[in-house]
Design an enzyme around this catalytic site. Sequence first.
Site, short mmCIF file in Angstrom:
data_model
loop_
_atom_site.label_atom_id
_atom_site.label_comp_id
_atom_site.label_asym_id
_atom_site.label_seq_id
_atom_site.Cartn_x
_atom_site.Cartn_y
_atom_site.Cartn_z
N ASP A 247 0.82 -1.20 0.00
CA ASP A 247 0.00 0.00 0.00
C ASP A 247 0.86 1.26 0.00
O ASP A 247 1.91 1.32 0.65
CB ASP A 247 -0.89 -0.02 1.25
CG ASP A 247 -1.83 1.16 1.33
OD1 ASP A 247 -2.73 1.24 0.48
OD2 ASP A 247 -1.64 2.01 2.22
N GLU B 252 1.15 -0.56 -5.14
CA GLU B 252 0.21 0.53 -5.40
C GLU B 252 1.07 1.79 -5.50
O GLU B 252 1.42 2.39 -4.50
CB GLU B 252 -0.83 0.67 -4.28
CG GLU B 252 -1.86 1.73 -4.61
CD GLU B 252 -2.43 2.46 -3.41
OE1 GLU B 252 -3.51 3.04 -3.56
OE2 GLU B 252 -1.79 2.46 -2.36
#
Length: 801
Positions: A482, A535
């Site tokens: 993330d 990401e």
Amino acid sequence: MTPRRPSRNPAPPAEQAAKGAQAAPPQAAPAKRPPAKGPVAPDTRAPLPQSAPLPAAPAGTPPQPRTSAESTTPAPRLDAADRGRLLAGEHHDPHGLLGAHPVDGTAGTAGTAGGLAVRVLRPYATGVAVVAEGRRTELHDEGDGLFSAVLPGLTAVPDYRLHVSYPDGASVEADDPYRFLPALGELDLHLIGEGRHEELWKALGAEPMVHQGVAGTRFTVWAPNARGVRLVGAFNYWDGASGLPLRSLGSTGVWELFVPGLGEGELYKFEVVGPDGGRSMRADPMARRTQCPPETASIVTASHYTWQDEEWMAHRGDRPVHEAPFSVYEVHLPSWRPGLTYRELAVELPKYVKELGFTHVELMPVSEHPFTPSWGYQVTSYYAPTARLGSPDDFRFLVDALHRAGVGVIVDWVPAHFPKDDWALARFDGTPLYEHPDPRRAEHPDWGTLEFDYGRTEVRNFLVANAVYWCQEFHIDGLRVDAVASMLYLDYSREGGEWLPNEHGGRENYDAVGFLQEMNATVYRRCPGVVTIAEESTAWEGVTRPTDSGGLGFGLKWNMGWMHDSLVYVSKEPVHRKYHHNEMTFSMVYAYSENYVLPISHDEVVHGKSSLVTKMPGDWWQRRANQRAYLGYMWAHPGKQLLFMGQEFAQGSEWSEAHGPEWWLTSDDYHSAGDHRGMQALVAELNRVYTATPPLWERDTDPRGFQWSLGDGAEDNVFAFLRYDAQGAPLLAVSNFCPVVREDFRLWVPEDAAAEWAEVLNTDEARFGGSDVRNAEPVKTTPDGIRLTLPPLATVWLRPA
């Protein structure tokens, strides 16, 4: 990554009972305090039944010979400074003061006889006796809970036990934690010091074990700047004063204590005294199990799970992921079917995902987090699956069930930041430890959290080992990392003067780059078949390039540009789409710069962005047709696919973590259930045809796998391209984003491609909710290409007949 709300800070003061843990009952005075649940069982060869007071000696036990305290001498007096630090929980070597130590007749206090000096710290006790080699010796009361005596005639430390009496007449017999040698090896300490312990969870934290022939638990914690560390828990009523002091193991900053008799299920925390004398009650950073939030204690645990996914694990890496079918169903476990546990989810989730044909599920963060609306993105216990849904072995059961159904498991991993809760990682030993010491590098400006100090070897080790831990201990098949962009740039969301440039004056965070490279290289080396996914929302070069070529080393990267541009296009009314045609074609300019995933994730259906079907223009039929055409285009476009739960059946509302998907839309009781089931049927068919069609995935990262058939059809809102497999076999994908039927529409195809083409998928079929405009017969190739009937707002796939 969606901005998260700052986590709350529920930690209590250190002198109070830890929130959610068993608290001490109110007492009139310390002398009346109930006996502490001693840290050992009556029989040290069997772990103590958890959360139950230690019993006294069994009834009928014959009395043992006694030696009165008057017939022994006290142990040599403690130095006043040592005594004060020990009682305050600030001594680095409690084992040097407590336990048993040989003394000769000339050492220590004048008149001290030779033998074995035993000293015990038991606050609230009225008396302590040592039982050793068939005799019982009462210890002298030194005050403040200290008891000692010299046992004459002993030169070596025997396997002695302590008999402790309390004011209410209760007594316990237990092993002395301070008679044990360190239970952590020199190699472990060396690797921790070097920041290279790739199985760190086996060295730090709470480890049930048998040590020197006695069952118990080894507690270890990294707190290099602490004055002292004490173990507290339900076994001593969360009282810091009667906590068990840990010893410092030298320059590594590791503190250790083996506690006989404590076993699985025990609740515990560490009382940490910082350099300034401040005290805090801390959850174990390496805890592998925690209480269910909002409770915050750590729990001693060990896995007893027997895996049944040998076939899956043996073959999951047979084909490189970028050359394999890879379609992902993103799930928020607590809200997918609210109220279900890991084991209950293991019954329903694999079946549902298998029916829809997805190859993988991606689980939003499952690490423990205190603030439920953070969706798991504010992690406090990186090594513990959330207790909201069950135990760590229950989570293993879920992963195993998915594997046995032929479904891979990816988990969201959040090394970019952590919350400021003062019972967790923030200023853990009284100083910035896991976070960067410079506030310009420590504070995350968007999420009210702290950023890790990636330049510190121990912190990097904590995170790298954590990535390995999830893959190794839970058989995870992939890590979606993330907020990578927030790690890579020193000026991320910061204005001028709010960030510190690197040594070259730039904004690149070289520490984070080194960490990500080390993490990826370590995971790929240790865990064959695992994929890491970034990401990353910028144009950072080499995200999926191997580390030995200077890249970050990820296997795949989310294509945030494709996601943004394509959603802009499909949100426009068809009459305006011709002005945004390049929003859809631009992705092919950079499609092969990285190994991409095309994500329609949770971030696109929250915070006022609306659900996927609601983004589409037109009436209800047109919205559903637009979504069907879009998914057909997405599944045919180079790259892997990811779809968030609820979008597979055209949920109209935004996702809410409190309620989850609106499953009632597909129930028999809902009058329009067929509309939503039609979308489900399309997703299942997309995945079925996709998985069986190598041109759609075998050359995802190879420019030779793609060719435009029509890239400039802006006036007609039409896109057409060919995909090829490794042998050159083609698939033709045609998308008509206009709500009119286009008859006899001519498209170019290579002359030698095929004589006839047949539909293998049409998103306008009646079973999906469409108008059922079809190319019923195989379409023949002519010298000027092929001529098709294009259904309204639909995507058609054709292969050589």
